[in-house]
Design an enzyme around this catalytic site. Structure first.
Site, PDB file in Angstrom:
ATOM      1  N   ASN A   1       0.876  -1.176   0.000  1.00 46.32           N
ATOM      2  CA  ASN A   1       0.000   0.000   0.000  1.00 46.32           C
ATOM      3  C   ASN A   1       0.911   1.223   0.000  1.00 46.32           C
ATOM      4  O   ASN A   1       1.455   1.605   1.029  1.00 46.32           O
ATOM      5  CB  ASN A   1      -0.891  -0.043   1.249  1.00 46.32           C
ATOM      6  CG  ASN A   1      -1.844   1.127   1.316  1.00 46.32           C
ATOM      7  OD1 ASN A   1      -1.755   2.066   0.514  1.00 46.32           O
ATOM      8  ND2 ASN A   1      -2.733   1.090   2.281  1.00 46.32           N
TER       9      ASN A   1
ATOM     10  N   ARG B   1      -2.639  -2.064  -3.425  1.00 48.86           N
ATOM     11  CA  ARG B   1      -3.821  -1.244  -3.217  1.00 48.86           C
ATOM     12  C   ARG B   1      -3.751  -0.044  -4.166  1.00 48.86           C
ATOM     13  O   ARG B   1      -2.749   0.666  -4.187  1.00 48.86           O
ATOM     14  CB  ARG B   1      -3.869  -0.747  -1.781  1.00 48.86           C
ATOM     15  CG  ARG B   1      -5.040   0.170  -1.571  1.00 48.86           C
ATOM     16  CD  ARG B   1      -4.976   0.892  -0.270  1.00 48.86           C
ATOM     17  NE  ARG B   1      -6.160   1.739  -0.157  1.00 48.86           N
ATOM     18  CZ  ARG B   1      -6.188   2.885   0.513  1.00 48.86           C
ATOM     19  NH1 ARG B   1      -5.109   3.319   1.114  1.00 48.86           N
ATOM     20  NH2 ARG B   1      -7.287   3.576   0.578  1.00 48.86           N
TER      21      ARG B   1
ATOM     22  N   HIS C   1     -13.066   2.838   0.119  1.00 47.48           N
ATOM     23  CA  HIS C   1     -13.032   1.834   1.190  1.00 47.48           C
ATOM     24  C   HIS C   1     -13.657   0.507   0.732  1.00 47.48           C
ATOM     25  O   HIS C   1     -14.103  -0.291   1.563  1.00 47.48           O
ATOM     26  CB  HIS C   1     -13.826   2.300   2.438  1.00 47.48           C
ATOM     27  CG  HIS C   1     -13.163   3.383   3.238  1.00 47.48           C
ATOM     28  ND1 HIS C   1     -13.893   4.360   3.880  1.00 47.48           N
ATOM     29  CD2 HIS C   1     -11.875   3.635   3.517  1.00 47.48           C
ATOM     30  CE1 HIS C   1     -13.078   5.180   4.530  1.00 47.48           C
ATOM     31  NE2 HIS C   1     -11.829   4.756   4.306  1.00 47.48           N
TER      32      HIS C   1
ATOM     33  N   HIS D   1     -17.583   1.922   7.907  1.00 41.41           N
ATOM     34  CA  HIS D   1     -16.130   1.922   8.120  1.00 41.41           C
ATOM     35  C   HIS D   1     -15.760   3.270   8.731  1.00 41.41           C
ATOM     36  O   HIS D   1     -15.834   4.304   8.070  1.00 41.41           O
ATOM     37  CB  HIS D   1     -15.390   1.702   6.796  1.00 41.41           C
ATOM     38  CG  HIS D   1     -13.902   1.754   6.952  1.00 41.41           C
ATOM     39  ND1 HIS D   1     -13.102   0.626   6.925  1.00 41.41           N
ATOM     40  CD2 HIS D   1     -13.072   2.791   7.177  1.00 41.41           C
ATOM     41  CE1 HIS D   1     -11.840   0.988   7.125  1.00 41.41           C
ATOM     42  NE2 HIS D   1     -11.800   2.299   7.279  1.00 41.41           N
TER      43      HIS D   1
ATOM     44  N   GLY E   1     -10.682   8.225   7.795  1.00 38.60           N
ATOM     45  CA  GLY E   1     -11.735   8.451   6.801  1.00 38.60           C
ATOM     46  C   GLY E   1     -12.925   7.591   7.200  1.00 38.60           C
ATOM     47  O   GLY E   1     -12.740   6.531   7.796  1.00 38.60           O
TER      48      GLY E   1
ATOM     49  N   ARG F   1     -12.064  15.663   7.597  1.00 40.61           N
ATOM     50  CA  ARG F   1     -12.909  16.026   6.442  1.00 40.61           C
ATOM     51  C   ARG F   1     -14.329  16.332   6.906  1.00 40.61           C
ATOM     52  O   ARG F   1     -14.861  15.656   7.785  1.00 40.61           O
ATOM     53  CB  ARG F   1     -12.959  14.879   5.435  1.00 40.61           C
ATOM     54  CG  ARG F   1     -11.640  14.589   4.777  1.00 40.61           C
ATOM     55  CD  ARG F   1     -11.807  13.534   3.682  1.00 40.61           C
ATOM     56  NE  ARG F   1     -10.554  12.827   3.488  1.00 40.61           N
ATOM     57  CZ  ARG F   1     -10.446  11.502   3.443  1.00 40.61           C
ATOM     58  NH1 ARG F   1     -11.502  10.733   3.544  1.00 40.61           N
ATOM     59  NH2 ARG F   1      -9.260  10.950   3.278  1.00 40.61           N
TER      60      ARG F   1
ATOM     61  N   GLY G   1     -10.948   1.823  12.994  1.00 40.62           N
ATOM     62  CA  GLY G   1     -10.428   2.130  14.335  1.00 40.62           C
ATOM     63  C   GLY G   1     -11.504   2.595  15.308  1.00 40.62           C
ATOM     64  O   GLY G   1     -11.542   2.172  16.468  1.00 40.62           O
ATOM     65  N   ILE G   2     -12.393   3.465  14.850  1.00 40.75           N
ATOM     66  CA  ILE G   2     -13.467   3.964  15.724  1.00 40.75           C
ATOM     67  C   ILE G   2     -14.567   2.906  15.866  1.00 40.75           C
ATOM     68  O   ILE G   2     -15.004   2.596  16.977  1.00 40.75           O
ATOM     69  CB  ILE G   2     -14.061   5.278  15.154  1.00 40.75           C
ATOM     70  CG1 ILE G   2     -12.983   6.372  15.117  1.00 40.75           C
ATOM     71  CG2 ILE G   2     -15.264   5.723  15.964  1.00 40.75           C
ATOM     72  CD1 ILE G   2     -13.399   7.644  14.378  1.00 40.75           C
TER      73      ILE G   2
ATOM     74  N   GLU H   1     -14.476  -0.268  15.603  1.00 41.93           N
ATOM     75  CA  GLU H   1     -14.083  -1.468  16.343  1.00 41.93           C
ATOM     76  C   GLU H   1     -13.834  -1.181  17.820  1.00 41.93           C
ATOM     77  O   GLU H   1     -13.851  -2.093  18.642  1.00 41.93           O
ATOM     78  CB  GLU H   1     -12.812  -2.074  15.721  1.00 41.93           C
ATOM     79  CG  GLU H   1     -13.054  -2.666  14.349  1.00 41.93           C
ATOM     80  CD  GLU H   1     -11.771  -3.048  13.626  1.00 41.93           C
ATOM     81  OE1 GLU H   1     -10.789  -3.431  14.288  1.00 41.93           O
ATOM     82  OE2 GLU H   1     -11.761  -2.955  12.381  1.00 41.93           O
TER      83      GLU H   1
ATOM     84  N   GLU I   1      -7.984  -5.197   5.484  1.00 45.21           N
ATOM     85  CA  GLU I   1      -7.882  -4.868   4.062  1.00 45.21           C
ATOM     86  C   GLU I   1      -6.736  -5.632   3.388  1.00 45.21           C
ATOM     87  O   GLU I   1      -6.822  -5.993   2.226  1.00 45.21           O
ATOM     88  CB  GLU I   1      -7.721  -3.352   3.895  1.00 45.21           C
ATOM     89  CG  GLU I   1      -9.013  -2.635   4.250  1.00 45.21           C
ATOM     90  CD  GLU I   1      -8.867  -1.138   4.424  1.00 45.21           C
ATOM     91  OE1 GLU I   1      -9.065  -0.420   3.449  1.00 45.21           O
ATOM     92  OE2 GLU I   1      -8.561  -0.691   5.543  1.00 45.21           O
TER      93      GLU I   1
HETATM   94  P1  ADP Z   1      -7.061   4.767   9.295  1.00 42.51           P
HETATM   95  O1  ADP Z   1      -8.340   5.203   8.652  1.00 42.51           O
HETATM   96  O2  ADP Z   1      -5.973   5.786   9.162  1.00 42.51           O
HETATM   97  O3  ADP Z   1      -6.664   3.355   8.963  1.00 42.51           O
HETATM   98  P2  ADP Z   1      -7.934   3.703  11.841  1.00 42.51           P
HETATM   99  O4  ADP Z   1      -8.896   2.770  11.203  1.00 42.51           O
HETATM  100  O5  ADP Z   1      -6.797   3.136  12.602  1.00 42.51           O
HETATM  101  O6  ADP Z   1      -7.377   4.793  10.846  1.00 42.51           O
HETATM  102  O7  ADP Z   1      -8.794   4.636  12.843  1.00 42.51           O
HETATM  103  C1  ADP Z   1      -8.242   5.700  13.523  1.00 42.51           C
HETATM  104  C2  ADP Z   1      -9.291   6.241  14.473  1.00 42.51           C
HETATM  105  O8  ADP Z   1      -9.663   5.217  15.406  1.00 42.51           O
HETATM  106  C3  ADP Z   1      -8.781   7.410  15.308  1.00 42.51           C
HETATM  107  O9  ADP Z   1      -9.778   8.424  15.401  1.00 42.51           O
HETATM  108  C4  ADP Z   1      -8.572   6.779  16.677  1.00 42.51           C
HETATM  109  O10 ADP Z   1      -8.703   7.688  17.726  1.00 42.51           O
HETATM  110  C5  ADP Z   1      -9.708   5.769  16.686  1.00 42.51           C
HETATM  111  N1  ADP Z   1      -9.488   4.780  17.762  1.00 42.51           N
HETATM  112  C6  ADP Z   1      -8.515   3.856  17.850  1.00 42.51           C
HETATM  113  N2  ADP Z   1      -8.598   3.202  19.050  1.00 42.51           N
HETATM  114  C7  ADP Z   1      -9.660   3.747  19.716  1.00 42.51           C
HETATM  115  C8  ADP Z   1     -10.270   3.499  20.985  1.00 42.51           C
HETATM  116  N3  ADP Z   1      -9.804   2.588  21.817  1.00 42.51           N
HETATM  117  N4  ADP Z   1     -11.349   4.251  21.301  1.00 42.51           N
HETATM  118  C9  ADP Z   1     -11.828   5.196  20.481  1.00 42.51           C
HETATM  119  N5  ADP Z   1     -11.291   5.467  19.280  1.00 42.51           N
HETATM  120  C10 ADP Z   1     -10.233   4.750  18.885  1.00 42.51           C
END
Ligand code: ADP
Length: 393
Positions: A8, A86, A175, A203, A207, A236, A326-327, A329, A380
């Protein structure tokens, strides 16, 4: 046993994973970053070991060389049977993943006008990999391809037709790899065939996008011509009144370039909170009553809930809402708040299950009798490896 190298390549980073698509085992991964500044670095991760080292020079070439040296040192280089890349924008040309040929490279170049920051960076990675693995088949996997099944009434903007037919102005969506992976995985976890399900996949990372998936096919999605449209994201804005840029230009004298930068880099959670684009930080600040952080969280969840309702339109029936990224999950708070808005669609959160899902456990987070909502961890890289294998077989 053959391994797939997944690359990627971004504008200032080069991420890789080495995995076996059959067994789903991840052997080695890494991230070369800060490639445009004088202190680039690379981190390698294997099952029980993480190591970061400085790269000798700026740019993608030294990063790729470091990755190759590591693959060689660990005895993996000869086992690389395929490379999957990717690629962000495949336009209308690429409706599925494709084996890389000179014609395909030219077509990816031709799509670069639609993703000027991403496609040229993706091509950099492709060219380096072709040079280093000339005998190994390589495949391009597009963020947009999964959404090429959108019906015309979902992908057309209400603009003069010529803007679409001559200039390609339409909804493409992004995505796709993640939405495809988590909907597949959700069907697996639910023990039901994907072809029978109506799923909504949210997702939520830096983003954010949401997609309606009917019988395994994307039928609507929130991102548009570019990844700026739709949900509130880290920096964004997502949706806004299309007259706002004109208003900003008239009242503040901003140029179009400055406005585009503002909407992409200074808005979203960051702009609303005046504090951070990072959800973790915002949750902590909101818990200490930071007004901006509280507002940012409220707007984020409300917009998301509105979009879940909108995505129920093409499905008719929602078999499950999936939270990922990230958010999605990790943030029990965001999931709870969003589902609270969605009582009218039959969602009722089970707080104990919701809290358990925080610890990286995928699964259902709603109460008995509720419309299903679940957490699915996205992957991914594995999806790209599967696509690569599928194209080559
Ligand atoms: P990317 O889109 O760059 O791959 P991620 O999928 O890793 O990013 O998501 C990043 C987001 O996930 C950030 O806003 C981060 O704060 C949030 N995040 C990661 N762990 C937690 C957590 N334990 N609680 C709340 N938000 C989280």
């Amino acid at each position: 046993m053959g391994l797939t190298l997944v690359l990627n390549s971004g504008s200032s980073s080069l991420k890789f994973s080495l995995l076996d698509p059959e067994t789903r085992r991840l052997y080695l991964s890494g991230l070369a970053e800060k490639l445009l500044v004088p202190t680039p670095q690379i981190t390698f991760r294997s099952r029980d070991h993480t190591r970061t080292e400085a790269l000798p020079a700026k740019g993608h070439k030294p990063a790729m060389q470091a990755i190759l040296a590591e693959l060689e040192a660990q005895g993996f280089k000869e086992r690389v049977e395929a490379v999957g890349h990717r690629v962000v924008h495949g336009g209308e040309r690429f409706k599925s993943s494709t084996r890389i040929t000179p014609e395909v490279i030219a077509a990816i170049e031709a799509c670069a006008a639609l993703a000027p920051l991403h496609n040229p960076a993706n091509l950099l990675g492709i060219r380096l990999a072709l040079a280093h693995f000339p005998q190994v088949p390589q495949v391009a996997v597009f963020d947009t391809a999964f959404h090429q099944t959108l019906p015309e009434y979902a992908y057309r903007y209400a603009l003069p037709g010529e803007l679409y037919t001559r200039y390609g102005v339409r909804r493409y969506g992004f995505h796709g790899t993640s939405h495809q992976y988590v909907t597949r995985r959700a069907a697996e976890l639910l023990g039901r065939p994907l072809e029978t399900l109506g799923l909504i996949s949210a997702h939520l990372g830096n983003g954010c996008s949401i997609t309606a998936v009917r019988q395994g096919q994307s039928v609507d999605t929130s991102m548009g011509l570019t990844p700026l449209e739709g949900l509130v994201m880290g920096t964004r804005s997502g949706d806004l009144d299309p007259n706002i840029p004109q208003y900003l230009s008239d009242t503040l004298g901003l140029t179009l370039e400055q406005i585009t930068e503002l909407l992409n880099k200074k808005s979203g959670l960051l702009g609303l909170s005046g504090l951070s684009n990072d959800m973790r930080e915002l949750e902590q600040a909101a818990a200490q009553d930071h007004a901006g952080a509280k507002l940012a969280l409220e707007v984020f969840c409300y917009r998301l809930a509105k979009y879940v309702a909108a995505m129920s339109v093409p499905l008719g029936r929602i078999d499950a809402l999936i939270f990922t990224g990230g958010i999605g999950e990790n943030s029990a708070w965001v999931r709870r708040k969003t589902l609270k808005w969605l009582g009218g669609l039959g969602f009722q959160v089970d707080e104990e299950r919701n809290q358990q899902a925080v610890r990286g456990q995928p699964g259902i987070i709603t109460a008995e009798g509720s419309t299903l909502a679940m957490v699915v961890n996205t992957d991914e890289e594995l999806m790209i490896a599967w696509e690569t294998r599928a194209v080559l077989s």
